[in-house]
Design a protein around this motif. Structure first.
Motif, PDB file in Angstrom:
ATOM      1  N   GLN A  45       0.823  -1.214   0.000  1.00 30.84           N
ATOM      2  CA  GLN A  45       0.000   0.000   0.000  1.00 30.84           C
ATOM      3  C   GLN A  45       0.854   1.260   0.000  1.00 30.84           C
ATOM      4  O   GLN A  45       0.453   2.294  -0.504  1.00 30.84           O
ATOM      5  N   LEU A  46       2.033   1.162   0.623  1.00 31.81           N
ATOM      6  CA  LEU A  46       2.921   2.318   0.707  1.00 31.81           C
ATOM      7  C   LEU A  46       3.833   2.410  -0.515  1.00 31.81           C
ATOM      8  O   LEU A  46       4.873   3.077  -0.452  1.00 31.81           O
ATOM      9  N   ASP A  47       3.494   1.735  -1.600  1.00 34.53           N
ATOM     10  CA  ASP A  47       4.261   1.783  -2.852  1.00 34.53           C
ATOM     11  C   ASP A  47       5.661   1.217  -2.713  1.00 34.53           C
ATOM     12  O   ASP A  47       6.539   1.555  -3.505  1.00 34.53           O
ATOM     13  N   ALA A  48       5.887   0.386  -1.684  1.00 30.97           N
ATOM     14  CA  ALA A  48       7.198  -0.244  -1.529  1.00 30.97           C
ATOM     15  C   ALA A  48       7.078  -1.685  -1.995  1.00 30.97           C
ATOM     16  O   ALA A  48       7.061  -2.610  -1.189  1.00 30.97           O
ATOM     17  N   GLN A  49       6.980  -1.857  -3.319  1.00 29.89           N
ATOM     18  CA  GLN A  49       6.730  -3.199  -3.851  1.00 29.89           C
ATOM     19  C   GLN A  49       7.860  -4.152  -3.501  1.00 29.89           C
ATOM     20  O   GLN A  49       7.628  -5.278  -3.074  1.00 29.89           O
ATOM     21  N   PHE A  50       9.103  -3.684  -3.672  1.00 30.51           N
ATOM     22  CA  PHE A  50      10.234  -4.585  -3.445  1.00 30.51           C
ATOM     23  C   PHE A  50      10.266  -5.043  -1.991  1.00 30.51           C
ATOM     24  O   PHE A  50      10.414  -6.237  -1.708  1.00 30.51           O
ATOM     25  N   PRO A 122       6.524   7.718  -5.936  1.00 28.39           N
ATOM     26  CA  PRO A 122       7.796   7.562  -6.628  1.00 28.39           C
ATOM     27  C   PRO A 122       7.774   6.319  -7.510  1.00 28.39           C
ATOM     28  O   PRO A 122       7.201   5.301  -7.138  1.00 28.39           O
ATOM     29  N   ILE A 123       8.356   6.426  -8.664  1.00 28.90           N
ATOM     30  CA  ILE A 123       8.439   5.262  -9.544  1.00 28.90           C
ATOM     31  C   ILE A 123       9.759   4.578  -9.244  1.00 28.90           C
ATOM     32  O   ILE A 123      10.826   5.033  -9.665  1.00 28.90           O
ATOM     33  N   VAL A 124       9.689   3.544  -8.425  1.00 25.69           N
ATOM     34  CA  VAL A 124      10.895   2.822  -8.007  1.00 25.69           C
ATOM     35  C   VAL A 124      10.866   1.453  -8.651  1.00 25.69           C
ATOM     36  O   VAL A 124      10.036   0.618  -8.313  1.00 25.69           O
ATOM     37  N   THR A 125      11.748   1.221  -9.589  1.00 25.51           N
ATOM     38  CA  THR A 125      11.827  -0.096 -10.211  1.00 25.51           C
ATOM     39  C   THR A 125      12.904  -0.916  -9.501  1.00 25.51           C
ATOM     40  O   THR A 125      13.736  -0.378  -8.772  1.00 25.51           O
ATOM     41  N   VAL A 126      12.850  -2.213  -9.724  1.00 22.33           N
ATOM     42  CA  VAL A 126      13.885  -3.088  -9.157  1.00 22.33           C
ATOM     43  C   VAL A 126      15.248  -2.690  -9.707  1.00 22.33           C
ATOM     44  O   VAL A 126      16.272  -2.812  -9.024  1.00 22.33           O
TER      45      VAL A 126
ATOM     46  N   GLY B  57       8.118  10.999   3.357  1.00 21.61           N
ATOM     47  CA  GLY B  57       9.207  11.954   3.469  1.00 21.61           C
ATOM     48  C   GLY B  57       9.330  12.796   2.218  1.00 21.61           C
ATOM     49  O   GLY B  57       8.675  12.535   1.212  1.00 21.61           O
ATOM     50  N   PRO B  58      10.186  13.809   2.275  1.00 22.46           N
ATOM     51  CA  PRO B  58      10.283  14.717   1.131  1.00 22.46           C
ATOM     52  C   PRO B  58      10.971  14.108  -0.091  1.00 22.46           C
ATOM     53  O   PRO B  58      10.730  14.562  -1.202  1.00 22.46           O
ATOM     54  N   HIS B  59      11.844  13.117   0.082  1.00 17.18           N
ATOM     55  CA  HIS B  59      12.591  12.603  -1.071  1.00 17.18           C
ATOM     56  C   HIS B  59      12.487  11.087  -1.163  1.00 17.18           C
ATOM     57  O   HIS B  59      13.458  10.370  -0.907  1.00 17.18           O
TER      58      HIS B  59
END
Lengths: 167, 107
Positions: A45-50, A122-126, B57-59
């Protein structure tokens, strides 16, 4: 408000409570798995897929299985006659309640200063995570590798059968 | 994702509650394996805090909180392996996993 969050949070907290309250140790391990799964969904849910999938792999896939193995190897599923709680359980409960009240008080006191809405997702990819692990975080990664190797060897040596006469 | 609709304080309170539950379990149970389960719950609550602060957070693109959580998961896995190995070893030696009966360090 956000109904899925409340449902998952309630499931996680109920799983955690059951894991420490149930009498049968095997049931505790199963409830612990529910709590780990709920936490993994919260991570997603927090967009932390990894981190969410690492949580599923490491905790549900390895730690929960390890706990079940330890319970079965030590016959820990037999409920002891004189109760499952230590004789100092009241003091332990009081300490835990005090810690929770301090933490909750601190969180609620800081509500006005907390960011209400997060930054854009944020768009965080592996790929990004791999590059960060091989770049900025390469030293911690190596240290964790050494730690895991040492822990693996140490766990095997500690749990290995003692030879007769070496005591 | 739906996480954006929930304020940060919700995650922090859930993490605080889980930490307190884990602490209560670690302090009140007699079985050594259940104490380890309580410690794992406390570590997981800390991870939830790290991820929530990373997201709000901001970043978030700097990945700091996420990396912290990933390393914390790795260290927790090592801790669980060694802890359960110790429990099995003690059970073989003392024939019990009851912490109230473990009052000697010398075999």
């Amino acid at each position: 408000m956000n109904i899925p969050f409340y449902l998952i949070a309630a499931l996680t907290v109920l799983g955690g409570s059951a894991a420490v309250l149930l009498k049968n140790t095997v049931h505790c391990a199963l409830a612990l798995t529910i709590a780990f799964a709920g936490l993994a969904v919260l991570f997603l849910q927090l967009d932390a897929q990894f981190a969410g999938f690492a949580q599923i792999l490491v905790y549900i896939g390895a730690v929960a299985i390890l706990v079940v193995f330890a319970i079965l190897l030590t016959r820990g599923s037999e409920t002891p006659k004189d109760g499952v709680f230590s004789h100092t359980w009241l003091a332990g409960l009081a300490v835990a309640a005090a810690v929770f009240s301090v933490l909750g008080w601190a969180v609620l006191q800081s509500v006005p200063g907390l960011p209400y809405t997060p930054a854009a997702a944020p768009i965080v990819t592996v790929n990004d995570i791999g590059k960060a692990l091989m770049g900025r975080y390469v030293l911690p990664l190596e240290i964790v590798a050494v730690l895991l190797t040492a822990a693996l060897i140490g766990a095997v040596i500690v749990a290995m059968h003692e030879k007769e006469g070496t005591k | 994702m739906t996480g954006a609709a929930t304020p940060l304080v919700g995650y922090l309170l859930v993490a605080a509650l889980l930490f307190a539950i884990g602490l209560a379990g670690a302090l009140t149970r007699r079985n050594a394996i259940l104490v380890l389960i309580g410690i794992e719950l406390m570590l997981n609550a800390a991870n939830l805090n790290l991820i929530a602060f990373w997201r709000y957070g901001p970043h978030p693109e700097a990945l700091t909180g996420m990396m912290f959580a990933i390393f914390s998961i790795a260290v927790a896995a090592a801790e669980a392996a060694v802890g359960l190995g110790l429990v099995i070893s003690i059970h073989r030696h003392a024939k019990t996993t009851d912490l109230d009966q473990m009052n000697r360090m010398k075999g």
